[in-house]
Design a protein around this motif. Sequence first.
Motif, mmCIF file in Angstrom:
data_model
loop_
_atom_site.group_PDB
_atom_site.id
_atom_site.type_symbol
_atom_site.label_atom_id
_atom_site.label_comp_id
_atom_site.label_asym_id
_atom_site.label_seq_id
_atom_site.Cartn_x
_atom_site.Cartn_y
_atom_site.Cartn_z
ATOM 1 N N GLY A 7 75.824 -71.532 7.910
ATOM 2 C CA GLY A 7 77.306 -71.471 8.398
ATOM 3 C C GLY A 7 77.517 -69.943 8.460
ATOM 4 N N LEU A 8 77.469 -69.196 7.581
ATOM 5 C CA LEU A 8 77.815 -67.917 7.580
ATOM 6 C C LEU A 8 77.126 -67.083 8.679
ATOM 7 C CD1 LEU A 8 78.541 -67.271 3.720
ATOM 8 C CD2 LEU A 8 80.203 -67.481 5.445
ATOM 9 N N LEU A 9 75.816 -66.979 8.607
ATOM 10 C CA LEU A 9 74.939 -66.284 9.569
ATOM 11 C C LEU A 9 75.253 -66.829 10.991
ATOM 12 C CD1 LEU A 9 71.640 -66.434 7.851
ATOM 13 C CD2 LEU A 9 73.020 -64.474 8.122
ATOM 14 N N ALA A 10 75.563 -67.910 11.172
ATOM 15 C CA ALA A 10 76.147 -68.330 12.605
ATOM 16 C C ALA A 10 77.489 -67.917 13.177
ATOM 17 C CB ALA A 10 76.289 -70.056 12.725
ATOM 18 N N ASP A 11 78.441 -67.669 12.066
ATOM 19 C CA ASP A 11 79.456 -67.273 12.252
ATOM 20 C C ASP A 11 79.570 -65.614 12.468
ATOM 21 O OD1 ASP A 11 82.394 -67.047 12.499
ATOM 22 O OD2 ASP A 11 82.321 -66.215 10.666
ATOM 23 N N HIS A 12 78.486 -64.993 11.885
ATOM 24 C CA HIS A 12 78.499 -63.618 11.891
ATOM 25 C C HIS A 12 77.898 -63.383 13.275
ATOM 26 C CE1 HIS A 12 77.491 -59.733 10.862
ATOM 27 N NE2 HIS A 12 76.011 -59.599 11.125
ATOM 28 N N PRO B 147 83.564 -70.707 8.809
ATOM 29 C CA PRO B 147 83.614 -71.573 9.946
ATOM 30 C C PRO B 147 82.931 -73.094 9.153
ATOM 31 C CG PRO B 147 81.586 -70.143 9.450
ATOM 32 C CD PRO B 147 82.727 -69.538 8.925
ATOM 33 N N ILE B 148 83.163 -74.286 9.923
ATOM 34 C CA ILE B 148 83.155 -75.574 9.236
ATOM 35 C C ILE B 148 81.793 -75.604 8.559
ATOM 36 C CG2 ILE B 148 82.083 -76.619 11.381
ATOM 37 C CD1 ILE B 148 84.821 -78.080 9.107
ATOM 38 N N LEU B 149 80.582 -75.200 9.195
ATOM 39 C CA LEU B 149 79.367 -75.354 8.538
ATOM 40 C C LEU B 149 79.324 -74.542 7.012
ATOM 41 C CD1 LEU B 149 76.623 -76.789 8.895
ATOM 42 C CD2 LEU B 149 75.763 -74.710 9.844
ATOM 43 N N ALA B 150 80.004 -73.372 7.006
ATOM 44 C CA ALA B 150 79.931 -72.862 5.705
ATOM 45 C C ALA B 150 80.892 -73.636 4.743
ATOM 46 C CB ALA B 150 80.621 -71.374 6.087
ATOM 47 N N GLN B 151 81.951 -74.395 5.329
ATOM 48 C CA GLN B 151 82.818 -75.081 4.531
ATOM 49 C C GLN B 151 82.042 -76.274 4.067
ATOM 50 O OE1 GLN B 151 86.679 -76.085 6.058
ATOM 51 N NE2 GLN B 151 86.723 -74.123 7.169
ATOM 52 N N ARG B 152 81.278 -76.761 4.929
ATOM 53 C CA ARG B 152 80.221 -78.040 4.414
ATOM 54 C C ARG B 152 79.453 -77.787 3.316
ATOM 55 N NH1 ARG B 152 83.822 -80.446 6.529
ATOM 56 N NH2 ARG B 152 83.594 -81.660 8.229
ATOM 57 N N GLY B 153 79.050 -76.275 3.135
ATOM 58 C CA GLY B 153 78.013 -75.928 2.058
ATOM 59 C C GLY B 153 78.843 -75.949 0.686
ATOM 60 N N PHE B 154 80.285 -75.484 0.846
ATOM 61 C CA PHE B 154 80.924 -75.503 -0.435
ATOM 62 C C PHE B 154 81.104 -77.009 -0.899
ATOM 63 C CE2 PHE B 154 81.976 -71.244 0.579
ATOM 64 C CZ PHE B 154 81.580 -70.686 -0.646
ATOM 65 N N GLN B 155 81.417 -77.878 0.498
ATOM 66 C CA GLN B 155 81.694 -79.406 -0.195
ATOM 67 C C GLN B 155 80.403 -79.965 -0.560
ATOM 68 O OE1 GLN B 155 82.901 -80.734 3.776
ATOM 69 N NE2 GLN B 155 85.011 -79.858 3.440
#
Length: 95
Positions: free
Chosen positions: A86-91, A30-38
């Motif tokens: 982001g990962l929890l929201a996707d889960h 998900p985009i929020l998890a991607q933002r974490g990596f960014q």
Amino acid sequence: MRFDPAPVFAVSLIPYFFFLYWLRKSKALPILAQRGFQLTLLFVAVTIAAAIVASSCCNAQLVDIDVLHGGAEAFLTLANTVLVIGLLADHQQKE
């Protein structure tokens, strides 16, 4: 003989940029998890700036100046927090 790790560090950013590009194109996270990596790149930039400040102002390494070191590490905490949220929201969406 003293080894300068800076060139190795700079080169290591290249695969990370490819990883971020692939992550965006694949939509694997998900985009929020991607933002974490960014945001990890922001942590890297802040850490480099803090290390320069510690070296030039205090003639010390970053690890010796608690305020600068802690401030830089706060950005890693931010990146990790955004990634986990982001990962929890996707889960939770998949349940």
